[in-house]
Design an enzyme around this catalytic site. Structure first.
Site, PDB file in Angstrom:
ATOM      1  N   HIS A  87     -11.499  -5.972   8.399  1.00 25.59           N
ATOM      2  CA  HIS A  87     -12.292  -5.662   7.196  1.00 25.59           C
ATOM      3  C   HIS A  87     -13.504  -4.820   7.568  1.00 25.59           C
ATOM      4  CE1 HIS A  87     -10.223  -9.512   6.309  1.00 25.59           C
ATOM      5  NE2 HIS A  87     -10.061  -8.997   5.112  1.00 25.59           N
ATOM      6  N   GLU A 103       0.834  -1.196   0.000  1.00 24.47           N
ATOM      7  CA  GLU A 103       0.000   0.000   0.000  1.00 24.47           C
ATOM      8  C   GLU A 103       0.873   1.252   0.000  1.00 24.47           C
ATOM      9  OE1 GLU A 103      -0.368  -2.666   1.910  1.00 24.47           O
ATOM     10  OE2 GLU A 103      -2.191  -3.489   1.026  1.00 24.47           O
TER      11      GLU A 103
HETATM   12  C1  LIG Z   1      -1.843  -4.979   4.244  1.00 28.97           C
HETATM   13  C2  LIG Z   1      -2.823  -5.814   3.495  1.00 28.97           C
HETATM   14  N1  LIG Z   1      -3.097  -5.496   2.212  1.00 28.97           N
HETATM   15  C3  LIG Z   1      -4.006  -6.216   1.526  1.00 28.97           C
HETATM   16  C4  LIG Z   1      -4.657  -7.269   2.086  1.00 28.97           C
HETATM   17  C5  LIG Z   1      -5.711  -8.050   1.316  1.00 28.97           C
HETATM   18  N2  LIG Z   1      -5.218  -9.394   0.981  1.00 28.97           N
HETATM   19  C6  LIG Z   1      -5.464 -10.439   1.790  1.00 28.97           C
HETATM   20  S1  LIG Z   1      -4.719 -11.823   1.271  1.00 28.97           S
HETATM   21  C7  LIG Z   1      -4.077 -11.058  -0.086  1.00 28.97           C
HETATM   22  C8  LIG Z   1      -3.227 -11.827  -1.052  1.00 28.97           C
HETATM   23  C9  LIG Z   1      -1.994 -12.370  -0.412  1.00 28.97           C
HETATM   24  O1  LIG Z   1      -1.349 -13.232  -1.285  1.00 28.97           O
HETATM   25  P1  LIG Z   1      -0.072 -14.047  -0.866  1.00 28.97           P
HETATM   26  O2  LIG Z   1       0.831 -13.198  -0.041  1.00 28.97           O
HETATM   27  O3  LIG Z   1       0.515 -14.628  -2.078  1.00 28.97           O
HETATM   28  O4  LIG Z   1      -0.608 -15.177   0.111  1.00 28.97           O
HETATM   29  P2  LIG Z   1      -1.601 -16.393  -0.218  1.00 28.97           P
HETATM   30  O5  LIG Z   1      -2.989 -15.887  -0.039  1.00 28.97           O
HETATM   31  O6  LIG Z   1      -1.325 -16.857  -1.584  1.00 28.97           O
HETATM   32  O7  LIG Z   1      -1.303 -17.442   0.806  1.00 28.97           O
HETATM   33  C10 LIG Z   1      -4.460  -9.711  -0.120  1.00 28.97           C
HETATM   34  C11 LIG Z   1      -4.082  -8.751  -1.165  1.00 28.97           C
HETATM   35  C12 LIG Z   1      -4.338  -7.555   3.436  1.00 28.97           C
HETATM   36  N3  LIG Z   1      -4.899  -8.592   4.085  1.00 28.97           N
HETATM   37  N4  LIG Z   1      -3.421  -6.828   4.106  1.00 28.97           N
END
Ligand SMILES: Cc1ncc(C[n+]2csc(CCOP(=O)(O)OP(=O)(O)O)c2C)c(N)n1
Ligand SMILES: [Mg+2]
Lengths: 350, 431
Positions: free
Chosen positions: A142, A73
């Site tokens: 959320h 972000e």
């Molecule tokens: C600071 C923050 N930004 C955005 C999100 C929204 N979000 C939750 S999971 C995710 C994707 C994460 O992907 P990855 O790190 O590859 O982990 P995976 O879900 O594949 O295990 C996002 C963008 C969040 N939880 N926290």
């Protein structure tokens, strides 16, 4: 300024839209009109956003103008500052307001102060869209309403719509605005107005007057409140989801309240507020955000400073409690009809 | 315009007829409706990766950040320098914990679909990453997981009913219904409170490890994040601290290739590996076949021994594939090829270990089927037990006034006032 300030350039065909569609349409219209507008954020490109707010925009406007970003972000907002310095008009999305905190330095120290510290040489004409607020069982990450963090720092505008019609007009105005704007979207009312009764079936925007949205360009000036209901008995100041909760509670209660939907917290339409409170002599402030140092405290101070001799009862606040947003106790936390009704009764007592 | 003060600054570009610049926006190899293609993915032979001494200098082992540590080969044999040569019973424990994780996920996903809770996240296809690490670490090493390492709790024999109580946010939930489902916290299991905010756990794990080192303790820390999350600033802060203080920490990147709808190219995978992030920080980096539990175990063991010997941090990339959707909130067929998960060349971690155990003569299909059946019953019974404490949104939850507890150690006056106000109002409203 009056409510007819809404500028409609072409009285194009009006369509039924929910808030997501209206927001999508605002970005689409602006990308058609202004080649410098770019949309970016986590999952906004091919997928069209986790709430579908950017659906179809990449296919139509191309990957140079609508693109996914890495999950950072602080990076997203920092990059938006740089794009703004180049001359673009970025519309970054932060997937949930709860995830805006890593971006605070770029927002508060950079975007908000760039115009000031460069004496106008550089500006940050970005509009940061982000879903905020609770009511979807999203737990503490959320559900938050962090608007007070942004209204507290100078140089940033904070806008919160409560209807599809307003969402589109305000978002267009925010995108056209040359200052950085936080555009918080009340996610609980993306698909329909919410009356505060979580245990009754969810309503959709279908058939709602404020879901009749012109397909083309129009804008609603930032800093102009909307009187959602005219009344004589008391003034209720609110924004976002709470406008609907208040409207419904007032209707059930029967009190002749004047409900003011602020639409924009900074700049604030102080004239409309002042005029109303001078007329009614009573004031209730309702927001979902936590109470201490919440935006309600600023509203209360403003009303007290300007309308003290017109007040017939102490000003009341109904807000979220000063705790993190709990998951299972969401509906005990949410400042719903029970608490609003109690506050109205208290103000109207004598 | 020429440079008026001769500072060597380049002249303006106007009129120089240069080619236009282009913005590169990554695009995954396959979108819905297209056929997946992993032919570009060159799998090194299972015995190809050398195993350096645990005290190796990061600069002397850089190739391991670009290769692939593997143990199980295509025929189900354990080969090469990384083969941990575990006893048969450890293989069977690994198999059981992985199968338990999958059974647990299946049951809880279904519970969400049945409206018993708000949210769930599976770890299908990634079970080896959690189970392999948990079994390689000591029981009192401290874990700072992301939301997809439920396997660690299961491998540490944390009660299923307790986990389910959290998922149902019910009266039995030790977190008092405050957290989104799966955001567990289990101090006694060495399992740090999970945050919804990505990668915040990374510097926290480094801090825990620094504290352990500063106090002359022997315990180490381990942390996990997804490949998408490596973009967050916290990841990079953690690497810097870990490197500067040679913190006894294992930093795991679970590269399941997807971050909700964004493929790993948006975290930098088109340019280099995630293990290679270690190179720039001067940290030991290992890239591991994350669907090979013996490789995960061996790499974690190597990193743990290194940390315990004051050799400093290790960054491990676990190369795997997110077989299911991101969570109960999304449908992956909207953004990726439906074929991808079945074509992923490193296979399924359970199937691969099962094949190995059968090759070893310690396992067979019938026993596997019986185990799956038994585990399905185990989680079903646990779910029934947990449901007695309530399911989300059906009245059975911690008392409303508990909402105000634990904001601070001692409740300040304003929270007491708000607590009382809430109770009075609900009473006045006859609720
Ligand atoms: C600071 C923050 N930004 C955005 C999100 C929204 N979000 C939750 S999971 C995710 C994707 C994460 O992907 P990855 O790190 O590859 O982990 P995976 O879900 O594949 O295990 C996002 C963008 C969040 N939880 N926290
Ligand atoms: Mg991922």
């Amino acid at each position: 300024m009056s409510m007819t300030d809404t500028l409609i350039e072409t009285p194009a065909d009006v369509q039924q839209m929910n808030m997501i569609q209206a927001i999508n349409s605002a970005m689409d219209v602006m990308m058609d009109r202004d080649p410098t507008v770019v949309v970016m954020g986590e999952d906004v490109g091919f997928f069209g956003g986790v709430f579908r707010a950017t659906a179809g925009l990449q296919a139509k406007h191309g990957k140079n103008r609508v693109f996914d970003t890495p999950i950072t972000e602080c990076g997203i907002i920092g990059v938006a500052v740089g794009m703004g310095a180049y001359g673009l008009r970025p519309v970054p999305e932060i997937q949930f307001a709860d995830y805006i905190y890593p971006a605070l330095d770029q927002l508060v120290s950079e975007a908000a102060r760039l115009r000031y510290r460069s004496a106008g040489e550089f500006i940050a004409p970005m509009t940061v869209r982000s879903p905020f607020g609770g009511g979807i069982f999203g737990g503490q990450t959320h559900s938050q309403s962090p608007e007070g963090i942004f209204t507290h720092c100078s140089g940033i505008k904070t806008v919160i719509p409560s209807t599809p019609y307003d969402a589109k007009g305000l978002l267009i105005a925010a995108i056209e605005d040359n200052d950085p704007t936080i555009f918080f979207e009340p996610k609980r009312i993306y698909n329909g107005p919410f009356d505060g009764h979580y245990d009754t079936p969810a309503k959709s925007w279908a058939g709602h007057a404020d879901a009749q949205v012109p397909a083309g360009y129009y804008r609603i000036p930032l800093g102009k409140a909307r009187i959602a209901r005219e009344g004589q008995a008391l003034t209720i100041l609110c924004y976002g989801t709470m406008v609907h909760v208040v409207e419904n509670t007032v209707a059930a209660h029967g009190v002749d309240a004047e409900i003011i939907d602020l639409r924009s917290l900074v700049p604030l339409d102080i004239d409309t507020i002042e005029e109303s409170v001078r007329k009614t002599g009573r004031c209730l402030i309702v927001h979902e955000a936590t109470r201490t140092s919440g935006f309600g405290a600023e509203l209360l101070a403003q009303v007290q400073e300007r309308c003290f001799y017109h007040l017939e009862a102490p000003i009341e606040r109904v807000t979220g409690f000063d705790t993190p947003y709990p998951h299972s106790l969401e509906w005990a936390y949410f400042p719903g009809p029970v608490r609003i009704r109690e506050a109205i009764n208290k103000i109207m007592k004598d | 315009m020429s440079d008026p003060i001769g500072s060597g600054v380049t002249e303006g570009q106007a009129g120089r007829n240069l080619p236009p610049l282009r913005l590169h926006v990554p695009e995954p190899p396959a979108r819905p409706g297209e056929s997946a293609d992993f032919t570009h993915f060159d799998i090194p032979a299972a015995d190809a990766a050398p195993r350096p001494d645990e005290t190796a200098q990061p600069g002397d082992m850089r190739d391991l950040a670009y290769g692939l540590v593997r143990v199980l080969d295509e025929d189900g044999a354990a080969v090469g320098a990384w083969n941990p040569k575990l006893p048969p019973e450890t293989h069977l424990r690994m198999l059981r914990y992985m199968a338990l994780t999958r059974a647990f996920d299946a049951r809880m996903f279904r519970a969400q679909r049945q409206g018993k809770t708000s949210f769930y996240m599976k770890s299908t296809g990634e079970e080896a990453v959690s189970i392999g690490a948990a079994l390689a670490l000591a029981r009192d090493d401290m874990c700072f997981p992301s939301y997809r390492q439920q396997g660690i709790l299961l491998a540490r024999d944390w009660p299923l009913v307790d986990m389910m109580n959290q998922i149902y946010s019910n009266t039995g939930d030790r977190l008092k219904g405050r957290q989104l489902p799966i955001m567990y916290s289990a101090r006694e299991a060495g399992f740090f409170s999970i945050s919804g905010n990505l990668t915040t756990q990374y510097p926290q794990a480094v801090g825990w490890a620094m504290a352990s080192a500063a106090r002359g303790d022997t315990r180490i820390a381990a942390t996990w994040c997804g490949e998408g999350s490596t973009a967050e600033g916290d990841f990079h802060s953690a690497c810097t601290f870990a490197s500067v203080y040679r913190a006894p920490v294992i930093m795991n990147v679970v590269n399941n290739q997807w971050a909700i709808s964004s493929f790993s190219g948006f975290a930098g995978a088109e340019a280099t590996t995630f293990a290679a992030r270690a190179v720039g920080y001067g940290i030991a980096g290992l890239r591991v076949d994350g669907n090979d539990i013996l490789a995960v175990y061996a790499a974690t063991r190597w990193a743990a021994d290194r940390a315990r010997a004051n050799g400093g941090p290790t960054l491990i990339e676990h190369f795997t594939y997110r077989v299911e959707g991101h969570s109960t909130s999304d449908d992956p067929t909207a953004y990726r090829s439906a074929e991808e998960s079945s074509l992923w060349p490193l296979g399924d971690p359970i199937a691969r270990l099962k094949a190995h155990c059968i090759t070893l003569g310690i396992w067979d299909e019938d026993r596997h089927a019986a185990m799956d059946k038994e585990l399905a019953e185990l989680v079903r019974d646990a779910a029934r037990e947990a449901e007695k404490n309530g399911i989300l949104g059906h009245g059975l939850h911690h008392p409303m006034e508990s909402m105000f507890e634990d904001v601070f150690e001692e409740m300040p006056w304003h929270l007491k006032e708000q607590q009382q106000q809430m109770l009075d109002e609900w009473k006045a409203a006859g609720l």
